[in-house]
Design an enzyme around this catalytic site. Structure first.
Site, PDB file in Angstrom:
ATOM      1  N   LYS A  29       0.583  -1.161   0.053  1.00 44.32           N
ATOM      2  CA  LYS A  29      -0.120  -0.119  -0.096  1.00 44.32           C
ATOM      3  C   LYS A  29       0.776   1.271   0.058  1.00 44.32           C
ATOM      4  CE  LYS A  29      -3.848  -2.466   2.383  1.00 44.32           C
ATOM      5  NZ  LYS A  29      -4.522  -2.627   3.742  1.00 44.32           N
ATOM      6  N   TYR A  69     -12.316  -4.071  -2.883  1.00 43.88           N
ATOM      7  CA  TYR A  69     -12.931  -4.072  -1.721  1.00 43.88           C
ATOM      8  C   TYR A  69     -14.517  -4.154  -1.660  1.00 43.88           C
ATOM      9  CZ  TYR A  69      -8.279  -2.972   0.504  1.00 43.88           C
ATOM     10  OH  TYR A  69      -7.213  -3.298   1.100  1.00 43.88           O
ATOM     11  N   PHE A  77     -15.550   3.042   7.593  1.00 43.06           N
ATOM     12  CA  PHE A  77     -14.135   3.357   7.284  1.00 43.06           C
ATOM     13  C   PHE A  77     -13.792   3.218   5.698  1.00 43.06           C
ATOM     14  CE2 PHE A  77     -13.987  -1.182   8.186  1.00 43.06           C
ATOM     15  CZ  PHE A  77     -13.033  -1.693   7.151  1.00 43.06           C
ATOM     16  N   ARG A 105      -0.975 -14.785   3.842  1.00 48.55           N
ATOM     17  CA  ARG A 105      -1.762 -14.081   4.790  1.00 48.55           C
ATOM     18  C   ARG A 105      -0.699 -14.186   6.188  1.00 48.55           C
ATOM     19  NH1 ARG A 105      -6.297 -10.878   4.165  1.00 48.55           N
ATOM     20  NH2 ARG A 105      -7.259 -11.514   6.156  1.00 48.55           N
ATOM     21  N   THR A 111      -4.810  -8.348  10.651  1.00 49.32           N
ATOM     22  CA  THR A 111      -5.134  -6.862  10.041  1.00 49.32           C
ATOM     23  C   THR A 111      -4.597  -5.890  10.791  1.00 49.32           C
ATOM     24  OG1 THR A 111      -6.905  -8.007   8.751  1.00 49.32           O
ATOM     25  CG2 THR A 111      -7.126  -5.563   8.948  1.00 49.32           C
ATOM     26  N   ARG A 122       3.604  -6.954   9.014  1.00 43.51           N
ATOM     27  CA  ARG A 122       2.829  -5.903   9.838  1.00 43.51           C
ATOM     28  C   ARG A 122       3.256  -5.914  11.196  1.00 43.51           C
ATOM     29  NH1 ARG A 122      -3.136  -7.764   7.240  1.00 43.51           N
ATOM     30  NH2 ARG A 122      -3.142  -6.275   5.435  1.00 43.51           N
ATOM     31  N   ASN A 132      -1.675  -0.140   7.387  1.00 46.54           N
ATOM     32  CA  ASN A 132      -0.913  -1.612   7.857  1.00 46.54           C
ATOM     33  C   ASN A 132      -0.179  -1.953   6.399  1.00 46.54           C
ATOM     34  OD1 ASN A 132      -3.205  -2.261   6.065  1.00 46.54           O
ATOM     35  ND2 ASN A 132      -4.164  -3.475   7.408  1.00 46.54           N
ATOM     36  N   HIS A 135      -1.484  -5.878   1.600  1.00 46.28           N
ATOM     37  CA  HIS A 135      -2.787  -6.415   1.278  1.00 46.28           C
ATOM     38  C   HIS A 135      -2.361  -7.807   0.661  1.00 46.28           C
ATOM     39  CE1 HIS A 135      -6.561  -7.970  -0.231  1.00 46.28           C
ATOM     40  NE2 HIS A 135      -5.642  -8.268  -1.286  1.00 46.28           N
ATOM     41  N   GLU A 146      -8.632 -11.020  -7.754  1.00 50.72           N
ATOM     42  CA  GLU A 146      -7.830  -9.903  -7.535  1.00 50.72           C
ATOM     43  C   GLU A 146      -6.653  -9.642  -8.626  1.00 50.72           C
ATOM     44  OE1 GLU A 146      -6.788 -10.409  -3.557  1.00 50.72           O
ATOM     45  OE2 GLU A 146      -8.582  -9.646  -2.753  1.00 50.72           O
TER      46      GLU A 146
HETATM   47  P1  ADP Z   1      -7.131  -7.506   5.466  1.00 48.47           P
HETATM   48  O1  ADP Z   1      -6.433  -6.530   4.578  1.00 48.47           O
HETATM   49  O2  ADP Z   1      -6.469  -8.066   6.444  1.00 48.47           O
HETATM   50  O3  ADP Z   1      -7.777  -8.423   4.396  1.00 48.47           O
HETATM   51  P2  ADP Z   1      -9.990  -6.396   5.816  1.00 48.47           P
HETATM   52  O4  ADP Z   1     -10.169  -6.822   4.428  1.00 48.47           O
HETATM   53  O5  ADP Z   1     -10.945  -6.559   6.761  1.00 48.47           O
HETATM   54  O6  ADP Z   1      -8.496  -6.859   6.198  1.00 48.47           O
HETATM   55  O7  ADP Z   1      -9.760  -4.998   5.641  1.00 48.47           O
HETATM   56  C1  ADP Z   1      -9.391  -4.347   4.499  1.00 48.47           C
HETATM   57  C2  ADP Z   1      -8.470  -3.082   4.734  1.00 48.47           C
HETATM   58  O8  ADP Z   1      -9.038  -2.209   5.297  1.00 48.47           O
HETATM   59  C3  ADP Z   1      -7.310  -3.422   5.901  1.00 48.47           C
HETATM   60  O9  ADP Z   1      -6.149  -4.048   5.787  1.00 48.47           O
HETATM   61  C4  ADP Z   1      -7.187  -2.079   6.562  1.00 48.47           C
HETATM   62  O10 ADP Z   1      -6.194  -1.360   5.701  1.00 48.47           O
HETATM   63  C5  ADP Z   1      -8.598  -1.615   6.371  1.00 48.47           C
HETATM   64  N1  ADP Z   1      -9.351  -1.758   7.433  1.00 48.47           N
HETATM   65  C6  ADP Z   1      -9.955  -2.687   8.027  1.00 48.47           C
HETATM   66  N2  ADP Z   1     -10.486  -2.489   9.090  1.00 48.47           N
HETATM   67  C7  ADP Z   1     -10.479  -1.209   9.501  1.00 48.47           C
HETATM   68  C8  ADP Z   1     -10.850  -0.140  10.554  1.00 48.47           C
HETATM   69  N3  ADP Z   1     -11.799  -0.586  11.543  1.00 48.47           N
HETATM   70  N4  ADP Z   1     -10.653   1.185  10.510  1.00 48.47           N
HETATM   71  C9  ADP Z   1      -9.751   1.570   9.427  1.00 48.47           C
HETATM   72  N5  ADP Z   1      -9.353   0.815   8.340  1.00 48.47           N
HETATM   73  C10 ADP Z   1      -9.603  -0.545   8.453  1.00 48.47           C
END
Ligand code: ADP
Length: 169
Positions: A29, A69, A77, A105, A111, A122, A132, A135, A146
């Site tokens: 990212k 997404y 968010f 992962r 996350t 991370r 973070n 992805h 994707e």
């Molecule tokens: P991952 O990236 O681990 O698969 P998710 O698909 O749940 O996690 O979320 C996608 C991305 O959205 C996260 O990596 C993070 O950057 C952001 N994100 C997720 N939950 C939150 C939150 N509560 N507040 C802000 N950003 C969030």
């Protein structure tokens, strides 16, 4: 010759193709790019033994992010997440190997970086969920979706690492 055999994207043999190889979509990212962590992330996947199938740097677009997404667009968010991911270049990568999706992962970590184990990407490099740095696809089905979204089919190479037989029995 040695050169032509190794420099070209050689098709793999049937025995290699039958070995439950997976491809996963890993993306650095904008914060990971700005903070200079791209090389470290690449190194971890290389050292693990996964094969780099594709890589490019680019700007995301709102359209790509809405699709990428699609399960999160209703989340409170999401506007901030979109702004974050549009704030600078991202690095899109495809890595291949045995169980590359679930292992990728694990290599990324949880996350929420404060819950990511030390030793994960991370866990080692960031603090907040909204910053973070990376992805990784969460299922083989999503990985395929994707990869098709972020890459042209012709960008995903079929090649065999010379280390293959030292990594797999
Ligand atoms: P991952 O990236 O681990 O698969 P998710 O698909 O749940 O996690 O979320 C996608 C991305 O959205 C996260 O990596 C993070 O950057 C952001 N994100 C997720 N939950 C939150 C939150 N509560 N507040 C802000 N950003 C969030």
């Amino acid at each position: 010759s040695f050169l032509s055999k190794n420099a070209l994207a050689a098709p793999r043999s049937d025995s290699q193709l039958s070995m439950a190889m997976e491809r996963t979509y890993i993306m650095v990212k904008p914060d990971g790019v700005q903070r200079g962590i791209v090389g470290n992330i690449i190194s971890r996947f290389e050292q693990k033994g996964y094969v780099m199938v594709a890589m490019k740097t680019r700007m995301a677009t709102p359209e790509l992010l809405d699709e990428h997404y699609c399960d999160l667009v209703e989340k409170p968010f999401f506007p901030k997440l979109r702004e974050y991911l549009l704030s600078g270049p991202v690095v899109s990568m495809c890595w291949e190997g045995k169980e590359a999706v679930s292992t990728g992962r694990k290599m990324l970590g949880a996350t929420n970086p404060l819950e990511s184990a030390p030793g994960t990407i991370r866990g080692d490099f960031c603090i907040e969920v909204g910053r973070n740095i990376c992805h990784g696809s969460d299922s083989v089905e999503n990985a395929n979706k994707e990869l098709a979204l972020w890459f042209e089919e012709s960008e995903l190479l079929d090649w065999e690492s010379h280390s293959h037989d030292w990594l797999y029995e």
